[in-house]
Structures are given as C-alpha cells and as structure tokens.
Design a protein around this motif. Structure first.
Motif, PDB file in Angstrom:
ATOM      1  N   LEU A 412       0.826  -1.211   0.000  1.00 54.12           N
ATOM      2  CA  LEU A 412       0.000   0.000   0.000  1.00 54.12           C
ATOM      3  C   LEU A 412       0.858   1.257   0.000  1.00 54.12           C
ATOM      4  O   LEU A 412       0.412   2.321  -0.433  1.00 54.12           O
ATOM      5  CB  LEU A 412      -0.931  -0.008   1.217  1.00 54.12           C
ATOM      6  N   GLU A 413       2.096   1.147   0.494  1.00 55.61           N
ATOM      7  CA  GLU A 413       3.009   2.292   0.509  1.00 55.61           C
ATOM      8  C   GLU A 413       3.940   2.266  -0.697  1.00 55.61           C
ATOM      9  O   GLU A 413       5.005   2.888  -0.692  1.00 55.61           O
ATOM     10  CB  GLU A 413       3.818   2.279   1.810  1.00 55.61           C
ATOM     11  N   ARG A 414       3.541   1.529  -1.732  1.00 55.28           N
ATOM     12  CA  ARG A 414       4.263   1.416  -3.004  1.00 55.28           C
ATOM     13  C   ARG A 414       5.634   0.746  -2.862  1.00 55.28           C
ATOM     14  O   ARG A 414       6.506   0.916  -3.702  1.00 55.28           O
ATOM     15  CB  ARG A 414       4.417   2.792  -3.664  1.00 55.28           C
ATOM     16  N   ASN A 415       5.875   0.033  -1.779  1.00 49.78           N
ATOM     17  CA  ASN A 415       7.131  -0.711  -1.618  1.00 49.78           C
ATOM     18  C   ASN A 415       7.048  -2.022  -2.405  1.00 49.78           C
ATOM     19  O   ASN A 415       6.009  -2.696  -2.428  1.00 49.78           O
ATOM     20  CB  ASN A 415       7.393  -1.003  -0.142  1.00 49.78           C
ATOM     21  N   LEU A 416       8.124  -2.366  -3.092  1.00 51.64           N
ATOM     22  CA  LEU A 416       8.153  -3.555  -3.935  1.00 51.64           C
ATOM     23  C   LEU A 416       8.170  -4.811  -3.077  1.00 51.64           C
ATOM     24  O   LEU A 416       8.981  -4.954  -2.165  1.00 51.64           O
ATOM     25  CB  LEU A 416       9.398  -3.531  -4.838  1.00 51.64           C
ATOM     26  N   LEU A 417       7.248  -5.758  -3.401  1.00 50.71           N
ATOM     27  CA  LEU A 417       7.155  -7.010  -2.665  1.00 50.71           C
ATOM     28  C   LEU A 417       7.655  -8.204  -3.461  1.00 50.71           C
ATOM     29  O   LEU A 417       8.267  -9.123  -2.895  1.00 50.71           O
ATOM     30  CB  LEU A 417       5.688  -7.264  -2.261  1.00 50.71           C
ATOM     31  N   PHE A 418       7.393  -8.192  -4.780  1.00 54.84           N
ATOM     32  CA  PHE A 418       7.718  -9.378  -5.576  1.00 54.84           C
ATOM     33  C   PHE A 418       7.747  -8.992  -7.053  1.00 54.84           C
ATOM     34  O   PHE A 418       7.001  -8.123  -7.507  1.00 54.84           O
ATOM     35  CB  PHE A 418       6.661 -10.476  -5.341  1.00 54.84           C
ATOM     36  N   ARG A 419       8.638  -9.680  -7.820  1.00 58.22           N
ATOM     37  CA  ARG A 419       8.697  -9.482  -9.262  1.00 58.22           C
ATOM     38  C   ARG A 419       8.859 -10.831  -9.961  1.00 58.22           C
ATOM     39  O   ARG A 419       9.482 -11.749  -9.416  1.00 58.22           O
ATOM     40  CB  ARG A 419       9.874  -8.580  -9.651  1.00 58.22           C
ATOM     41  N   GLU A 420       8.303 -10.911 -11.169  1.00 57.84           N
ATOM     42  CA  GLU A 420       8.487 -12.104 -11.995  1.00 57.84           C
ATOM     43  C   GLU A 420       8.517 -11.695 -13.458  1.00 57.84           C
ATOM     44  O   GLU A 420       7.773 -10.820 -13.891  1.00 57.84           O
ATOM     45  CB  GLU A 420       7.344 -13.108 -11.781  1.00 57.84           C
ATOM     46  N   THR A 421       9.413 -12.347 -14.216  1.00 55.75           N
ATOM     47  CA  THR A 421       9.437 -12.148 -15.668  1.00 55.75           C
ATOM     48  C   THR A 421       9.314 -13.501 -16.347  1.00 55.75           C
ATOM     49  O   THR A 421       9.798 -14.523 -15.846  1.00 55.75           O
ATOM     50  CB  THR A 421      10.740 -11.467 -16.129  1.00 55.75           C
ATOM     51  N   ASN A 422       8.646 -13.500 -17.500  1.00 53.96           N
ATOM     52  CA  ASN A 422       8.457 -14.727 -18.268  1.00 53.96           C
ATOM     53  C   ASN A 422       8.608 -14.372 -19.741  1.00 53.96           C
ATOM     54  O   ASN A 422       7.796 -13.618 -20.296  1.00 53.96           O
ATOM     55  CB  ASN A 422       7.065 -15.312 -17.990  1.00 53.96           C
ATOM     56  N   ASP A 423       9.670 -14.861 -20.354  1.00 51.55           N
ATOM     57  CA  ASP A 423       9.917 -14.627 -21.779  1.00 51.55           C
ATOM     58  C   ASP A 423       9.601 -15.910 -22.542  1.00 51.55           C
ATOM     59  O   ASP A 423      10.241 -16.941 -22.326  1.00 51.55           O
ATOM     60  CB  ASP A 423      11.373 -14.217 -22.019  1.00 51.55           C
ATOM     61  N   ASN A 424       8.632 -15.820 -23.438  1.00 49.65           N
ATOM     62  CA  ASN A 424       8.136 -16.998 -24.145  1.00 49.65           C
ATOM     63  C   ASN A 424       8.056 -16.697 -25.643  1.00 49.65           C
ATOM     64  O   ASN A 424       7.394 -15.745 -26.050  1.00 49.65           O
ATOM     65  CB  ASN A 424       6.758 -17.374 -23.602  1.00 49.65           C
ATOM     66  N   ARG A 425       8.743 -17.489 -26.453  1.00 49.26           N
ATOM     67  CA  ARG A 425       8.663 -17.367 -27.915  1.00 49.26           C
ATOM     68  C   ARG A 425       8.200 -18.700 -28.489  1.00 49.26           C
ATOM     69  O   ARG A 425       8.765 -19.754 -28.187  1.00 49.26           O
ATOM     70  CB  ARG A 425       9.998 -16.966 -28.517  1.00 49.26           C
TER      71      ARG A 425
END
Length: 813
Positions: A412-425
């Motif tokens: 809620l305070e815009r702090n980063l909690l988690f990230r994920e990237t998925n590159d699919n071709r």
C-alpha cells in the motif's frame, strides 16, 4: 423462457404466412434459367445474373446456385435485358419481355464462352436475400448488411445465423466454440494462432458472404466438432476495380484499400488492412475457498485492462486461366501486430471470518508481438467429361509469436514485494499437400464420386525462461530452472477420403462418405528431458439425405462424426502466472476429443424473398477437452485443459428473413438448447437450458438513405463447472450512398445507452466458489467512408487448402 420462445416462434410463422398469403394473390412474375460452360457443358455456380431496364440500369440481381440454376421475382411487367457474367467467361446480354399473358420467362440453358469480351461496365444496385439455404449450410450475404460497413469480421460473424460472438470476441456455434474458421475454403495460420485477433484483422468490407456449415462432409478435415465457418471474400471482375475504406471512431481506426486487376486470362486481387483498436475491460473476482462446505478464506480482486492493439495484414491472390479447362492460382497472406495485455490489480485476502489478512497492488506489462505468412499454390483441371475435375494444392505456413510479461507486486506504501518475468517465444512451421478428384458417374453429372488425399507436416516449439525475486530481496531476479525449458512439438496427419454424391430428378439427393485420418505426435521438454509419442487413427463417417419437396421447400437429414486435436497453445507447458493467484498452464498430455452429431432441417425459400429454416440437432462429445479450474493448498487457482469430461447438447435453431414492406426487411435467428456436462473423474454433473435471439431490421429510404437496427440477447448458459450469465449487444446504423461519386458514408453506434456490456462467469467445485464479473467497454461510434472505383466486385471461387484439423483457442504463454 419456453413460453416466450414459443410465442416468438408462433408469431414469426403467422407473420410469414400472412405475407405469403398476401403475396400469393399477386401476379407471380418470374425469370429463371440455367448457366453452363459452352465447352464442357458443366453448370456454372455463382455466375452473376443482372436484370437491366431499357436505360441499362440494374433493377434486380441474383446468382446461379450449385446446379447453375437461377431465378428472380424482383421485376414487374415490361421489356428487359438479362446480363450473365462470370470470371474467365464472356458476358452475354439477352432481351426478354414479361407480361400478364406470360408471367414466367424461362431462358432454359444459357451457354457462356470461355473467351473474355469486354462490355460496357454495369453498375449493380440490385438486392439479394440476406440469408440463404444450401444442403448442410446456411449462407449469410454480409455485403447486403449496412451495419457491417467500417467494422471487422467479428461484427460480420455476430450477425450470421446459428453463430454467437460474445463481448470478448469468442465465436461459438450452438454453444460450442470448437469450430474451424476458413478463408475462401483455405486454412489460415493467422486464424489458427488466435481466431479473435484474426477476425479483428479482417475488415468487414472485404467479406462477400459467410458459409455456416453445420454438417461438414468427408471432404473437410475431421476437426471442428461444432462445424465449419467459411468466409468468402470479394474480388474484382472488371479490368480494374477496387475500394478504399477509411474508418474513424472512438475505439478503432482503420484504412482498408482493395485492388483488383482482370486482364484476359489473369485475375489479381490484393487487400491491405491497417487497424488500431482499443480494448478495455473491468473485472471483479470474488473467490471463496471451502473445506467440508465451510469457508476457509476469500480472495477479492479488482482488475483493469486498457490496451491499444495496432496491427496490419495483407494478401495478394493471382489466378491464371489459360482456357476453360485449366486454372492456376497462387496467394500469399501476411500479418504483423502487437497484442499487449497490460493490467493493474488490487488484491485483498480475507480469513474464514472475513477479516482482512493481506492487501497489495499488482501490475503486469505484457508484450505479445506476432508475425507470420501463408503461401498457397493450386491447380484445377476440368476434363472434357462434364463434372470431372482434378485439384492439386500445396501450402506453407510459418509464424512467430511472443508472450513476454513483467509482473510486480507492491504494498500500500508502493514498496516492492515481488517481481516475476516470463519470456516466451513460440514458432510454428508446417507444410500441407492435398489432391481431390471428382468422377461423374453418369452423363448428366448428377451422380459423382469424390476422393482425395492429404498430408499435414507440422512442427513447432516454444522457448520459455522464468525469473523470480525472493521475499527477502524483491529487486533481484533469479532464474527458475523448474519453470524454464524448451518444448518441441511435432504433429503429422495423413488422411484419405471418399464420398458419393447422388441426385435424382424426383428431388432426392444423398451425400455419403467417410474419412480415415492418422495422427502421429511427438513432444519433448529438452531441459527436463521428458518426452512423449502418440499415434492414433480415426474413422470419420458422414451422410446427408436431402429431399426437395417442391421449388421452395426442402428437408435435410445429416449425420457426421468429428474429432478435435489439441493445438500447440493447449499443449504449451509454460505457466502464465502474471497473476500469482490465477495461473494458466498447458497440458502436453491432451488427447483428441470425439463428437457425433445428427441434424434434421426444414427450409422454406420463396420467390417472394421469404426464408425460413428450422434445425433440430443432437450432439454428444466424448473425451471432451475442457478448461478445468483447481485450487491448491495456498488458495491459488490453476486453469488447464483436461480430457476429463463428456457433454451432450440437444436443441433447435430457427432463422428467418422476409420483407415487411417494399424496402423494409427483417431477419432473425433464435436458438434453444439443453446441455449436460459430466465428469466422473471430477465428480461433476451440470446441466441446463440456454437460449438466444437476435433481430435485424433494415429500411431503404428515399434519396439513397438506409437505416438499420440490430440486437442480440443471449441468456444464461451452463459450463462444466458453473455457468455464464446473460448479455445484450445492440447497434444502430445509417448509410448514405452517392452513386455519382461511387461513395458510401456509414455511421454506426454500438451500445449507445451503456458504456459497458457485462457478463458474469461462475465456477464452482467442492473446495471453492468463484464469481468473475466482467465488464467490456463497447459503447462506440464509427464513421466509415467507402469509395469504389472500377466495376463489379464478386467472390473468389478457386479451391484452396483448408487445414481444419485442430482445436485451437490461444491462451497467453
């Protein structure tokens, strides 16, 4: 619901009967005849027949049917000219006279020569029925529907009989989305990738008609359990012709030029489509997890998607006719586009007693560019014996599709909690070879044997790499080996078919045949070093019995067996988890589903432009490929395709089209069906009645003005694990034609009284209840300017390859 449906049916029958009785008292002025090739004596299908007055103005227009027959009743007493034309043949003008003493003028058999004679250009302003009946199919003449101007192919299919296109662009026939969509009878890699995207990449102005094939014969690939849709496009007949269409609106903009060049033995047609449209959806998900029937937690999501999709497509078709016995054709179609799927979410998780446990924001940025092309090469040879024909065809398709996303969760305070990237071709590459041969069994050509061979060599693959952050360090992405791999897939199909076509003078006809298909599958995940091989054969019979009661009434009884193979999109094991609470994943172990369908049809089509069609059908699907939602211990929902169910559907379709007053036409389609889904593996049984109706009315006004009103309502329908709620779609259109400039201006508005169209999906199981409220922004206004130059535009006729052998609904990743 049943009460209202019965009232509607009875009202329509009574109203049409009133029209028939009223018009039966009038003098039945009628022109009819038959068109044939002067060399082979074979009848010519889809020849254009124009009736002109003394000033060479077209007052009526019709086309020859599959037997070369034509008829028209749109004339009064007087002297006229009849003009007959077809690509590759010389035009023919004949004088005739209609009077009360001779109300029916029969030309008999008219022969057209293969040489091309250039005559004065004819401007066609006649009319044709909006819906027509042929054995095993209904034909929707889209070019006669003014509300299609400036729209896309999705708008056209929305008005075709028996079909349903929902607010999200998903096409279904009688409640089943497992169907094949062909373009001029040929397979399209663009359509196979994603039917919804492909329909938006095709301008409505390029479509001549839509064939809704409910009972495909053995000539078609066995896939397409619900049936086959064949979109027929326009092409030029004069030396140079074409159109330029410009579309502007609040949700879409487009430029659609078309050009045709016809020089002696050559016919070249090209189209280009530049399109940009906005897609906005608002979704609310409310899911409660259960244990022994009691709530254990609840997830509530508010999701917003607002994306702009720029894309383009183009094609060129070349036909060379050295003489009336040979035809060579070549075509290439390419497409290029970006289909972003960006979203923002607000997620809240609650305890069993509805106390707030967690709240966070999530955003996903998705890039989904795609590109590809189709190449087609064909040869048609007509033998001296009437009706004997040989077809040789080859096709190559290649496409590349990316689906890459970056998903981020913040507090809620815009702090980063988690990230994920998925590159699919994903890459798809295939070759198809096909040959068909038609052998007449008698001199008249009424009885024939048709046989063919086909081979599809398809290979593809998908590379996907996933990275995630940890709870302790959300800024650093770490490769996830268990979710990264290279999936290679190969599917080869060989097929042979034979069908007998018999037609007798007493009005009976029989089409009976069978198709044998062998499928060979190979799949391998390279990093995980897992693989599978599968081989199966399918015997696919079909039969259609046709009875022509008289000139206007006919009956049809048909049976067909169909199969549906899973596509690469259904098999792709890459998990799309841009929403960590709702994951979608393919299933490499899917097997084909098998369908048996029976249909009985009554059709009435009169010389007074009245059309009625009733169809009773029953369909049973075994080993059905269904989307199944399951909940894990962490409360995350996973959706995948499974062979864990069967379904049966029984129903009635009703279509009608008739004039109310001169210049005022009405048409409607209605359906009611009972559906039952069963899965012993999931311990699920769900059934219910669904129905829908659309109404379409158009008026021709003075000074070349026309207006049209269209509405489509679909009631609640059941699914394997729940149901979909009702929804309503409607539009208004006005058109102004300026004949001296060959310019048409069309204004169309969709859903003007409400910004969004809503639909709710409910999914239930023993361990969860889920409600998904979807709102699709549909309120739009578009202005279309269409300038036509040159001569007549008509549909393409050459036979092409149609790879309708896969069940394919593209899902991201």
């Amino acid at each position: 619901m049943n009460k209202y449906y019965r009232i509607y049916t009875v009202f329509s029958l009574l109203f049409c009967s009133h029209i028939l009785v009223g018009q039966a008292s009038k003098t039945p002025y009628l022109v009819k005849g038959n068109v044939s090739d002067s060399t082979t004596k074979k009848t010519i299908e889809f020849a254009t027949i124009s009736i002109l007055d003394a000033e060479q103005k077209v007052i009526a227009l019709t086309y020859s049917d599959e037997n070369g027959n034509f008829k028209s009743s749109d004339i009064s007493e007087g002297s006229y000219f009849i003009n007959l034309s077809f690509v590759g043949y010389g035009q023919k003008n004949l004088l005739f006279k209609i009077s009360s003493q001779k109300p029916v003028f029969d030309f008999g058999n008219i022969l057209l020569n293969s040489r091309v004679n250039q005559l004065q250009t004819v401007t066609v302003t006649g009319s044709k029925q909006l819906v027509e009946q042929q054995p095993g199919m209904l034909i929707y003449n889209a070019e006669k529907d003014i509300s299609n101007n400036g729209g896309t192919a999705a708008d056209v299919l929305r008005k075709a009989p028996i079909l349903n296109v929902d607010a999200a662009g998903n096409v279904s026939m009688r409640g089943n989305s497992n169907l094949r969509i062909l373009i001029n009878g040929k397979y399209s890699g663009q359509m196979a990738r994603s039917p919804g995207d492909a329909l938006n990449m095709m301008p409505a102005g390029s479509i001549k008609s839509v064939e809704v094939i409910t009972s495909p014969s053995a000539r078609y690939d066995a896939e397409g359990a619900a049936g086959v849709i064949n979109i027929i496009t326009k092409k030029g007949q004069q030396s140079v012709s074409g159109t330029v269409e410009v579309v502007g609106g609040n949700l879409e903009q487009a430029i659609n030029p078309r050009l045709s060049v016809n020089r002696d033995k050559w016919n070249i047609n090209s189209t280009l489509h530049l399109h940009r449209f906005r897609n906005k959806e608002l979704t609310e998900l409310d899911r409660t997890t259960l244990e022994n029937g009691r709530p254990t937690g609840r997830l509530y999501q508010e999701i917003t998607k607002d994306n702009t999709n720029p894309h383009s497509s183009g094609d060129i078709q070349i036909e060379y006719t050295p003489d009336s016995l040979n035809l060579f054709n070549f075509s290439v179609n390419g497409w290029l586009g970006r289909w972003p799927d960006n979203s923002t979410q607000r997620n809240r998780r609650f305890s069993a007693d509805d106390a707030l446990l967690e709240e966070y924001q999530q955003s996903a940025t998705t890039q989904a560019p795609s590109k590809g092309f189709d190449l087609n090469l064909g040869y048609t040879h007509k033998f001296r014996k009437p009706g004997e024909e040989l077809y040789l065809m080859a096709q190559h398709n290649r496409s590349t599709d990316d689906f890459n996303y970056i998903s981020s969760q913040t507090g809620l305070e815009r702090n980063l909690l988690f990230r994920e990237t998925n590159d699919n071709r994903t890459n798809n590459n295939e070759w198809t070879f096909q040959t068909d041969y038609i052998l007449p069994l008698d001199k008249s050509g009424q009885h024939a044997l048709e046989t063919g061979l086909k081979a599809i060599l398809r290979n593809g693959g998908t590379n996907y790499n996933v990275q995630e952050s940890s709870d302790s360090n959300p800024d650093v992405l770490v490769p996830i080996g268990s979710r990264s791999d290279q999936f290679d897939y190969r599917q080869d199909v060989v097929a042979a078919y034979g069908q007998l076509k018999l037609k007798w003078k007493n009005g009976w006809a029989l089409h009976a045949g069978a198709r044998m298909e062998g499928t060979f599958l190979e799949g391998k995940q390279r990093i995980q070093n897992t693989s599978f091989n599968n081989e199966f054969w399918n015997f696919v019979p079909s039969a259609t019995l046709f009875r022509k009661l008289n000139a206007n009434n006919n009956l049809t009884l048909s049976y067909t067996k169909r199969i549906s193979r899973p596509s690469l999109w259904d098999l792709n094991p890459n998990a799309n988890s841009q929403d960590q609470n709702n994951i979608t994943v393919g299933n490499p172990r899917l097997r084909p589903e098998e369908v048996n369908q029976t249909e009985f049809t009554y059709a009435l089509q009169t010389d007074n432009d009245v059309f009625l069609n009733f169809s009773l059908f029953t369909r049973k699907t075994n080993n059905s490929i269904e989307s199944v939602v399951s909940i894990g211990d962490n409360g995350v929902a996973t959706t995948s395709k499974q062979n864990l169910a069967s379904n049966a559907q029984h129903g009635l379709n009703f279509s009608t089209s008739f004039p109310i007053l001169p210049g005022w036409k009405f048409n409607s389609n209605a359906n009611v069906r009972y559906a039952k889904f069963q899965s012993g593996a999931l311990n699920i049984s769900n059934d219910g009645i669904a129905w829908g109706i659309n109404l379409n009315s158009s008026w021709k006004l003075p000074k070349n003005f026309s207006v049209q009103v269209y509405g489509d309502y679909d009631a609640k329908s059941v699914t394997l694990q729940g149901y979909e709620s009702s929804w309503l779609y409607y539009s208004f259109s006005a058109k102004k034609e300026i004949p001296s400039k060959k310019l048409t201006v069309t204004l169309t508005t969709v859903s003007p009284f409400g910004q969004y169209i809503s639909r709710t999906d409910v999914v239930r199981a023993s361990d969860f209840n889920s409600t998904l409220n979807n709102r699709y922004m549909m309120r739009s206004v578009r202005l279309s300017l269409n300038w036509e130059f040159g001569g007549l535009i008509k549909g393409t006729q050459s036979r092409k390859i149609s790879n309708d052998d896969q069940k394919n609904v593209k899902s991201g990743g």
